[in-house]
Design a protein around this motif. Structure first.
Motif, PDB file in Angstrom:
ATOM      1  N   LYS A   2      44.826  43.572  44.700  1.00  0.00           N
ATOM      2  CA  LYS A   2      43.834  43.518  44.602  1.00  0.00           C
ATOM      3  C   LYS A   2      43.854  43.291  43.369  1.00  0.00           C
ATOM      4  O   LYS A   2      44.106  43.610  42.179  1.00  0.00           O
ATOM      5  CB  LYS A   2      44.637  45.728  44.518  1.00  0.00           C
ATOM      6  N   LEU A   5      36.714  43.115  39.289  1.00  0.00           N
ATOM      7  CA  LEU A   5      36.134  42.319  39.315  1.00  0.00           C
ATOM      8  C   LEU A   5      34.611  43.081  38.415  1.00  0.00           C
ATOM      9  O   LEU A   5      33.922  43.785  38.910  1.00  0.00           O
ATOM     10  CB  LEU A   5      34.580  40.936  40.303  1.00  0.00           C
ATOM     11  N   THR A  20      29.298  36.129  41.787  1.00  0.00           N
ATOM     12  CA  THR A  20      30.225  37.013  40.853  1.00  0.00           C
ATOM     13  C   THR A  20      30.589  37.828  42.878  1.00  0.00           C
ATOM     14  O   THR A  20      31.598  37.939  43.016  1.00  0.00           O
ATOM     15  CB  THR A  20      29.664  38.494  40.491  1.00  0.00           C
ATOM     16  N   PHE A  21      30.085  38.033  43.511  1.00  0.00           N
ATOM     17  CA  PHE A  21      29.637  38.250  45.039  1.00  0.00           C
ATOM     18  C   PHE A  21      30.031  37.396  46.172  1.00  0.00           C
ATOM     19  O   PHE A  21      31.371  37.385  46.758  1.00  0.00           O
ATOM     20  CB  PHE A  21      28.340  38.565  45.409  1.00  0.00           C
ATOM     21  N   ARG A  24      33.812  37.862  45.271  1.00  0.00           N
ATOM     22  CA  ARG A  24      34.732  39.388  45.967  1.00  0.00           C
ATOM     23  C   ARG A  24      34.691  38.459  47.487  1.00  0.00           C
ATOM     24  O   ARG A  24      35.802  38.843  48.037  1.00  0.00           O
ATOM     25  CB  ARG A  24      33.990  39.895  46.034  1.00  0.00           C
ATOM     26  N   SER A  25      33.958  37.748  48.106  1.00  0.00           N
ATOM     27  CA  SER A  25      34.182  37.816  49.714  1.00  0.00           C
ATOM     28  C   SER A  25      34.447  36.657  49.517  1.00  0.00           C
ATOM     29  O   SER A  25      35.119  36.892  50.775  1.00  0.00           O
ATOM     30  CB  SER A  25      32.481  36.823  50.058  1.00  0.00           C
ATOM     31  N   ARG A  28      38.246  38.569  50.016  1.00  0.00           N
ATOM     32  CA  ARG A  28      38.198  39.270  51.085  1.00  0.00           C
ATOM     33  C   ARG A  28      38.106  38.268  52.131  1.00  0.00           C
ATOM     34  O   ARG A  28      38.964  38.874  53.147  1.00  0.00           O
ATOM     35  CB  ARG A  28      36.657  40.301  51.211  1.00  0.00           C
ATOM     36  N   ASP A  33      42.301  42.245  48.613  1.00  0.00           N
ATOM     37  CA  ASP A  33      41.345  43.354  48.227  1.00  0.00           C
ATOM     38  C   ASP A  33      40.532  43.363  46.843  1.00  0.00           C
ATOM     39  O   ASP A  33      41.266  43.232  45.640  1.00  0.00           O
ATOM     40  CB  ASP A  33      41.639  45.026  48.155  1.00  0.00           C
ATOM     41  N   ALA A  34      39.304  42.794  46.587  1.00  0.00           N
ATOM     42  CA  ALA A  34      38.404  42.695  46.385  1.00  0.00           C
ATOM     43  C   ALA A  34      37.553  43.463  45.675  1.00  0.00           C
ATOM     44  O   ALA A  34      36.847  43.633  46.823  1.00  0.00           O
ATOM     45  CB  ALA A  34      37.660  41.239  45.840  1.00  0.00           C
ATOM     46  N   ARG A  35      36.727  44.286  44.703  1.00  0.00           N
ATOM     47  CA  ARG A  35      35.647  44.674  44.706  1.00  0.00           C
ATOM     48  C   ARG A  35      35.318  44.654  43.005  1.00  0.00           C
ATOM     49  O   ARG A  35      36.204  44.344  42.366  1.00  0.00           O
ATOM     50  CB  ARG A  35      36.659  46.342  44.694  1.00  0.00           C
ATOM     51  N   ILE A  36      33.910  45.359  43.465  1.00  0.00           N
ATOM     52  CA  ILE A  36      33.347  45.047  41.793  1.00  0.00           C
ATOM     53  C   ILE A  36      32.519  45.962  41.060  1.00  0.00           C
ATOM     54  O   ILE A  36      32.187  46.921  42.047  1.00  0.00           O
ATOM     55  CB  ILE A  36      32.043  44.413  42.242  1.00  0.00           C
ATOM     56  N   ASP A  51      31.056  48.120  44.956  1.00  0.00           N
ATOM     57  CA  ASP A  51      32.042  48.766  45.584  1.00  0.00           C
ATOM     58  C   ASP A  51      31.872  50.513  43.991  1.00  0.00           C
ATOM     59  O   ASP A  51      32.494  51.687  45.005  1.00  0.00           O
ATOM     60  CB  ASP A  51      33.043  48.376  45.315  1.00  0.00           C
TER      61      ASP A  51
END
Length: 406
Positions: A2, A5, A20-21, A24-25, A28, A33-36, A51
């Motif tokens: 997990k 970011l 950054t995105f 995350r992509s 995943r 489980d990556a979240r911003i 997120d």
């Protein structure tokens, strides 16, 4: 795993945000489980892609907000409690989130990923009003670049950073240039991981008329005025050559006014900001892409993207581009703020299309071997794992384990 970011903004308007995105992509896609967590600056009323979101602003309150954003502090506390990440990866945080996000990070393994100079320069670009590189530490020297109110606020921001930077267990730089600058300011240990860009097919063979392209922010430090003065010479030598300038920023008006002054009406097109797909379509038509920065580019994402595209790139010979471009083989490097040298390099490539295409092909091969998004993510996963395994107590890796620059 997990991973949380952190980045100043969620709007995909710049390289840092897009990367950054992308990160995350890719995380995943690999099952993590990556979240911003990011601010809502520039998003308006539209739903944001992050997120977790916090207050952000581009108004006159921005200077105060970047010094102390209490909403970012509370949103991070809530995100850490609800999400319970194994590791936190902080990218840009000094223009919206503020140093207030640092104290909560002491409870979880965390790394700071320096993608520009925000922690060692209040403006982020280390460029003085006389267009020279600043070699001073933050303090009195900053009065040359900041108004008195901004100076007071951002000096407080720097003090908060110095007080709380031990919240990070590791510092990561996106180039050897940034690593060296951080170490000069007493920030260690620093590992270098070059940015990665998505793989893509090569651009089509170029068609006439010859087209030179710039894509990026229109700010003083990007040196687009130097490109226009260089293109004035190119246009005199190559009657059909055209220049396209893609992007927007505070220098847009001045640059547009200089076009007729330089006798370049009908030869230069300024498009403003373009959606990513439209921008890529236009860049696919370019014979050459130019990155004429006055500042030391921390990495030079436009350089890497041009190389992946197979477009020969001409860049200033300082900062990150010098680490990914071999002059004359995978691109061209020229002195910054030197329109004559830039014009000579551009004219030389336009006059010899076969050589230009060979340089573009060599640059693309190097990018495929060293600058892919997949390779970048692999290196970060290794760093995450080491931080989690050691519970944040980073130990300098052995020579066989070290994450090296490419």
């Amino acid at each position: 795993m997990k991973i949380l970011l952190l980045n100043d903004m969620a709007a995909p308007v710049g390289g840092a945000e897009i990367l950054t995105f992308d990160l995350r992509s890719e995380l995943r896609r690999r099952g993590h489980d990556a979240r911003i967590l990011a601010s809502r600056a520039l998003l308006g009323e539209s739903p944001g892609p992050a997120d977790f979101e916090c207050f952000g602003t581009t108004s006159r309150l921005r200077t105060l907000n970047r010094t102390a954003n209490p909403h970012a502090y509370w949103r991070l506390k809530r995100a850490l409690s609800d999400f319970r990440p194994d590791v936190v990866h902080v990218r840009m945080f000094m223009t919206q989130l503020s140093p207030l996000v640092l104290p909560p990070l002491r409870s979880v393994p965390s790394l700071y990923h320096a993608v520009w100079y925000e922690t060692i320069c209040p403006t982020g670009h280390r460029l003085l009003p006389d267009r020279s590189i600043c070699e001073e530490r933050p303090g009195r020297a900053c009065r040359r670049c900041l108004s008195p109110p901004a100076w007071s606020s951002l000096m407080l921001q720097h003090l908060l950073w110095e007080r709380w930077r031990d919240a990070f267990d590791l510092f990561v730089a996106n180039s050897e240039t940034v690593r060296r600058r951080l170490v000069e300011h007493g920030i260690e240990p620093v590992v270098v991981v070059h940015n990665g860009v998505p793989r893509r097919p090569p651009r089509p063979p170029p068609r006439r008329p010859p087209l030179i392209a710039y894509a990026g922010r229109l700010t003083r430090e990007k040196g687009v005025d130097v490109l226009l003065r260089a293109f004035q010479r190119v246009a005199a030598a190559e009657s059909r050559a055209r220049l396209i300038v893609i992007g927007d920023g505070p220098e847009a008006g001045a640059l547009a006014r200089s076009i007729p002054e330089l006798g370049l009406e009908g030869r230069v097109t300024m498009t403003g900001h373009l959606p990513r797909r439209k921008m890529e379509s236009m860049l696919d038509q370019a014979w050459i892409q130019v990155v004429p920065s006055l500042m030391e580019e921390p990495f030079g994402i436009a350089v890497a993207e041009a190389m992946m595209r197979g477009t020969p790139v001409v860049a200033s010979n300082h900062g990150g581009p010098t680490e990914i471009v071999e002059d004359g083989r995978t691109g061209r490097l020229v002195p910054p703020d030197d329109p004559i040298s830039l014009a000579t390099a551009l004219t030389g490539l336009l006059d010899d299309p076969d050589r230009a295409e060979a340089i573009g092909a060599a640059g693309r091969q190097w990018a495929l071997e060293h600058l892919t998004r997949e390779a970048c993510v692999e290196k970060f996963l290794a760093l995450y794992g080491k931080l989690i395994e050691s519970n944040g107590a980073w130990n300098e890796p052995s020579s066989s384990e070290r994450v090296r620059p490419v």
